[in-house]
Motif scaffolding. Sequence first.
Motif, PDB file in Angstrom:
ATOM      1  N   ILE A 196       0.818  -1.217   0.000  1.00 44.81           N
ATOM      2  CA  ILE A 196       0.000   0.000   0.000  1.00 44.81           C
ATOM      3  C   ILE A 196       0.850   1.266   0.000  1.00 44.81           C
ATOM      4  N   GLU A 197       1.812   1.355   0.892  1.00 44.32           N
ATOM      5  CA  GLU A 197       2.618   2.579   0.988  1.00 44.32           C
ATOM      6  C   GLU A 197       3.438   2.798  -0.280  1.00 44.32           C
ATOM      7  N   ARG A 198       3.993   1.728  -0.844  1.00 50.43           N
ATOM      8  CA  ARG A 198       4.781   1.859  -2.071  1.00 50.43           C
ATOM      9  C   ARG A 198       3.917   2.349  -3.232  1.00 50.43           C
ATOM     10  N   VAL A 199       2.732   1.789  -3.363  1.00 52.00           N
ATOM     11  CA  VAL A 199       1.829   2.203  -4.453  1.00 52.00           C
ATOM     12  C   VAL A 199       1.389   3.657  -4.268  1.00 52.00           C
ATOM     13  N   ALA A 200       1.126   4.049  -3.028  1.00 50.86           N
ATOM     14  CA  ALA A 200       0.718   5.439  -2.768  1.00 50.86           C
ATOM     15  C   ALA A 200       1.843   6.404  -3.111  1.00 50.86           C
ATOM     16  N   GLU A 201       3.081   6.024  -2.816  1.00 47.93           N
ATOM     17  CA  GLU A 201       4.220   6.893  -3.130  1.00 47.93           C
ATOM     18  C   GLU A 201       4.481   6.991  -4.621  1.00 47.93           C
ATOM     19  N   GLN A 202       4.104   5.964  -5.381  1.00 49.69           N
ATOM     20  CA  GLN A 202       4.323   5.969  -6.823  1.00 49.69           C
ATOM     21  C   GLN A 202       3.436   6.985  -7.529  1.00 49.69           C
ATOM     22  N   ARG A 203       2.348   7.356  -6.900  1.00 47.60           N
ATOM     23  CA  ARG A 203       1.484   8.391  -7.479  1.00 47.60           C
ATOM     24  C   ARG A 203       2.253   9.701  -7.395  1.00 47.60           C
ATOM     25  N   GLY A 204       2.581  10.250  -8.522  1.00 42.00           N
ATOM     26  CA  GLY A 204       3.414  11.445  -8.574  1.00 42.00           C
ATOM     27  C   GLY A 204       2.739  12.671  -8.014  1.00 42.00           C
ATOM     28  N   PRO A 205       3.530  13.697  -7.724  1.00 38.04           N
ATOM     29  CA  PRO A 205       2.967  14.945  -7.204  1.00 38.04           C
ATOM     30  C   PRO A 205       2.094  15.666  -8.228  1.00 38.04           C
ATOM     31  N   GLU A 206       2.181  15.268  -9.501  1.00 40.68           N
ATOM     32  CA  GLU A 206       1.341  15.911 -10.514  1.00 40.68           C
ATOM     33  C   GLU A 206      -0.102  15.433 -10.441  1.00 40.68           C
ATOM     34  N   SER A 207      -0.343  14.358  -9.688  1.00 36.08           N
ATOM     35  CA  SER A 207      -1.702  13.852  -9.528  1.00 36.08           C
ATOM     36  C   SER A 207      -2.525  14.856  -8.721  1.00 36.08           C
ATOM     37  N   ASP A 208      -3.761  15.066  -9.111  1.00 35.82           N
ATOM     38  CA  ASP A 208      -4.615  15.997  -8.383  1.00 35.82           C
ATOM     39  C   ASP A 208      -5.350  15.314  -7.226  1.00 35.82           C
ATOM     40  N   ILE A 209      -5.027  14.047  -6.981  1.00 38.09           N
ATOM     41  CA  ILE A 209      -5.588  13.313  -5.850  1.00 38.09           C
ATOM     42  C   ILE A 209      -4.459  13.026  -4.876  1.00 38.09           C
ATOM     43  N   GLN A 210      -4.613  13.481  -3.641  1.00 37.91           N
ATOM     44  CA  GLN A 210      -3.595  13.278  -2.617  1.00 37.91           C
ATOM     45  C   GLN A 210      -4.001  12.115  -1.724  1.00 37.91           C
ATOM     46  N   ILE A 211      -2.987  11.354  -1.291  1.00 35.88           N
ATOM     47  CA  ILE A 211      -3.221  10.215  -0.407  1.00 35.88           C
ATOM     48  C   ILE A 211      -2.347  10.382   0.826  1.00 35.88           C
ATOM     49  N   GLN A 212      -2.971  10.380   1.977  1.00 39.66           N
ATOM     50  CA  GLN A 212      -2.247  10.454   3.251  1.00 39.66           C
ATOM     51  C   GLN A 212      -2.451   9.122   3.956  1.00 39.66           C
ATOM     52  N   ILE A 213      -1.355   8.538   4.452  1.00 37.48           N
ATOM     53  CA  ILE A 213      -1.423   7.240   5.129  1.00 37.48           C
ATOM     54  C   ILE A 213      -0.986   7.414   6.578  1.00 37.48           C
ATOM     55  N   ASP A 214      -1.838   6.961   7.489  1.00 35.96           N
ATOM     56  CA  ASP A 214      -1.536   6.977   8.920  1.00 35.96           C
ATOM     57  C   ASP A 214      -1.738   5.569   9.454  1.00 35.96           C
ATOM     58  N   SER A 215      -0.815   5.122  10.319  1.00 35.86           N
ATOM     59  CA  SER A 215      -1.017   3.819  10.948  1.00 35.86           C
ATOM     60  C   SER A 215      -1.843   3.995  12.214  1.00 35.86           C
ATOM     61  N   PHE A 216      -2.537   2.934  12.583  1.00 41.30           N
ATOM     62  CA  PHE A 216      -3.356   2.962  13.793  1.00 41.30           C
ATOM     63  C   PHE A 216      -3.318   1.595  14.452  1.00 41.30           C
ATOM     64  N   GLU A 217      -3.683   1.551  15.709  1.00 41.55           N
ATOM     65  CA  GLU A 217      -3.759   0.298  16.453  1.00 41.55           C
ATOM     66  C   GLU A 217      -5.081   0.241  17.191  1.00 41.55           C
ATOM     67  N   THR A 218      -5.678  -0.933  17.183  1.00 46.28           N
ATOM     68  CA  THR A 218      -6.902  -1.176  17.948  1.00 46.28           C
ATOM     69  C   THR A 218      -6.703  -2.482  18.699  1.00 46.28           C
ATOM     70  N   GLY A 219      -6.485  -2.391  19.967  1.00 40.68           N
ATOM     71  CA  GLY A 219      -6.244  -3.602  20.751  1.00 40.68           C
ATOM     72  C   GLY A 219      -4.978  -4.300  20.295  1.00 40.68           C
ATOM     73  N   SER A 220      -5.130  -5.527  19.843  1.00 40.97           N
ATOM     74  CA  SER A 220      -3.970  -6.313  19.404  1.00 40.97           C
ATOM     75  C   SER A 220      -3.753  -6.237  17.886  1.00 40.97           C
ATOM     76  N   HIS A 221      -4.543  -5.469  17.191  1.00 43.45           N
ATOM     77  CA  HIS A 221      -4.427  -5.363  15.738  1.00 43.45           C
ATOM     78  C   HIS A 221      -3.928  -3.973  15.340  1.00 43.45           C
ATOM     79  N   SER A 222      -3.255  -3.928  14.209  1.00 42.26           N
ATOM     80  CA  SER A 222      -2.828  -2.635  13.663  1.00 42.26           C
ATOM     81  C   SER A 222      -3.246  -2.575  12.205  1.00 42.26           C
ATOM     82  N   GLY A 223      -3.189  -1.383  11.668  1.00 45.86           N
ATOM     83  CA  GLY A 223      -3.602  -1.217  10.278  1.00 45.86           C
ATOM     84  C   GLY A 223      -3.216   0.145   9.753  1.00 45.86           C
ATOM     85  N   LEU A 224      -3.746   0.436   8.580  1.00 48.91           N
ATOM     86  CA  LEU A 224      -3.474   1.709   7.913  1.00 48.91           C
ATOM     87  C   LEU A 224      -4.785   2.432   7.631  1.00 48.91           C
ATOM     88  N   HIS A 225      -4.759   3.734   7.825  1.00 42.40           N
ATOM     89  CA  HIS A 225      -5.899   4.593   7.485  1.00 42.40           C
ATOM     90  C   HIS A 225      -5.458   5.482   6.336  1.00 42.40           C
TER      91      HIS A 225
END
Length: 105
Positions: free
Chosen positions: A53-82
């Motif tokens: 996910i993070e690699r694909v999001a970074e491949q989207r160049g700055p010329e794209s008019d759609i921005q993607i922000q990735i934040d990690s999160f944890e819920t109990g014993s699980h983690s993920g990406l928002h």
Amino acid sequence: MAGFAFLAVATGFAVQMHHSGLSFDRHSMDRLERQLAVENVGQRFLLIPYEDIERVAEQRGPESDIQIQIDSFETGSHSGLHLTIQTTVDSQTLQHHVWRMEPAE
């Protein structure tokens, strides 16, 4: 003469109303198109393997008019990406959120 003046004013008013309607329709279609594009990007990120996910999001160049922000999160014993996917239309921000849980091992 008065009838002709009334007809000219009424025609001018009708043309202006038609132009305003076309402008509103164009604005609405642009906004809908951008919202669907943002949601489409979000749906594609649901299909990407978690570890890429993070690699694909970074491949989207700055010329794209759609921005993607990735934040990690944890819920109990699980983690993920928002992912916050956003774009701007006429100074208004359109957003879509995607949450991906880290796969169980």
